[in-house]
Design a protein around this motif. Structure first.
Motif, PDB file in Angstrom:
ATOM      1  N   LYS A   1       0.831  -1.209   0.000  1.00  0.00           N
ATOM      2  CA  LYS A   1       0.000   0.000   0.000  1.00  0.00           C
ATOM      3  C   LYS A   1       0.864   1.257   0.000  1.00  0.00           C
ATOM      4  O   LYS A   1       0.557   2.244  -0.671  1.00  0.00           O
ATOM      5  N   CYS A   2       1.967   1.238   0.733  1.00  0.00           N
ATOM      6  CA  CYS A   2       2.864   2.393   0.756  1.00  0.00           C
ATOM      7  C   CYS A   2       3.564   2.556  -0.593  1.00  0.00           C
ATOM      8  O   CYS A   2       3.794   3.681  -1.052  1.00  0.00           O
ATOM      9  N   VAL A   3       3.888   1.424  -1.223  1.00  0.00           N
ATOM     10  CA  VAL A   3       4.520   1.463  -2.546  1.00  0.00           C
ATOM     11  C   VAL A   3       3.590   2.152  -3.544  1.00  0.00           C
ATOM     12  O   VAL A   3       3.999   3.025  -4.316  1.00  0.00           O
ATOM     13  N   ASP A   4       2.335   1.763  -3.503  1.00  0.00           N
ATOM     14  CA  ASP A   4       1.365   2.247  -4.486  1.00  0.00           C
ATOM     15  C   ASP A   4       0.855   3.651  -4.190  1.00  0.00           C
ATOM     16  O   ASP A   4       0.292   4.305  -5.065  1.00  0.00           O
ATOM     17  N   SER A   5       1.032   4.118  -2.972  1.00  0.00           N
ATOM     18  CA  SER A   5       0.551   5.460  -2.626  1.00  0.00           C
ATOM     19  C   SER A   5       1.616   6.535  -2.802  1.00  0.00           C
ATOM     20  O   SER A   5       1.298   7.718  -2.796  1.00  0.00           O
TER      21      SER A   5
END
Length: 246
Positions: free
Chosen positions: A226-230
């Motif tokens: 999720k952090c990668v994609d945000s």
């Protein structure tokens, strides 16, 4: 934000949750003890072993992408998306895990070892819920998981009570110690603009702090991405290789 990857992840979590009445006994810590008392390697024993082996190369990816109770906890975020307490509170699960492992060992010795493999132990044609009363167990687990998540915050059950998490944490420790190629996150702090779009970590980790420190490692990280994609600047990425030595 890469919504496509997160949609795929949430879909796999939903499917895993919907299959829980079928797979329930394959995630049962109780059935491992029961089987050990009879000298039987059960389906849940094989599942836990497989997840441990998986963690040697992919960390806690299962937790973030396919855990049935993990999925239901994420759907509770709309009710309570507060952060769970980390630090020493993460050790709560070991107060259940260590006596459980000791009990399995004692029961195995009393049964003169594990001499039989029965992957379908206590299931009918491989399906966990073959009798009406088992629904009480299934929905009791789901209800308890939901209540814990609502009261204690994001994925609280993963932090405090999960029997699988310690296996995968131990596997992650082993892979990090031997430093063989494995899946992990890496950060480039030079790209971080401190926009804090990564603040909604499902495991309540301080992602920005880790990025600025140049090290994304954390045993509570479930590699959900999720952090990668945000991250709009690509400061956080998936990597398959030798993890940074700590």
């Amino acid at each position: 934000m890469n919504n496509k990857r997160q949609k795929i992840r949430k879909t796999t979590l939903l499917i895993s949750f919907l299959l829980f009445p079928v797979t329930l006994f394959y995630f049962s810590p109780f059935l491992i003890m029961w089987g050990a008392s009879l000298g039987i390697i059960t389906g849940s024993f094989l599942t836990f072993t497989a997840l441990f082996i998986l963690s040697l190369f992919f960390g806690r990816t299962f937790c973030g992408w396919a855990c049935p109770t993990g999925g239901v906890q994420e759907y509770c975020f709309s009710i309570n998306d507060g952060k769970t307490r980390g630090g020493r509170y993460n050790w709560i699960k070991y107060f259940f895990f260590i006596p459980w492992i000791a009990t399995i060992a004692i029961l195995t010795v009393m049964a003169s070892g594990l001499t039989t493999i029965d992957p379908l132990f206590m299931t009918k044609y491989g399906v966990s819920i073959s009798e009406p009363f088992v629904y009480i167990i299934c929905y009791g687990i789901i209800f308890t998981t939901i209540i814990i998540a609502i009261i204690a915050g994001k994925r609280a059950n993963c932090h405090y009570f999960c029997f699988i998490a310690p296996f995968m944490i131990i596997g992650t420790k082993i892979k990090n110690f031997f430093r063989w190629p494995s899946l992990h996150l890496k950060a480039n702090k030079e790209l971080c603009v401190e926009c804090r779009l990564c603040k909604n970590c499902p495991m309540s980790l301080d992602v920005k702090e880790k990025v600025l420190g140049g090290d994304m490692h954390d045993f509570e990280c479930i590699l959900c991405g999720k952090c990668v994609d945000s991250c709009p600047k690509g400061a956080i990425k998936y990597s398959f290789g030798i993890p940074k030595k700590r």
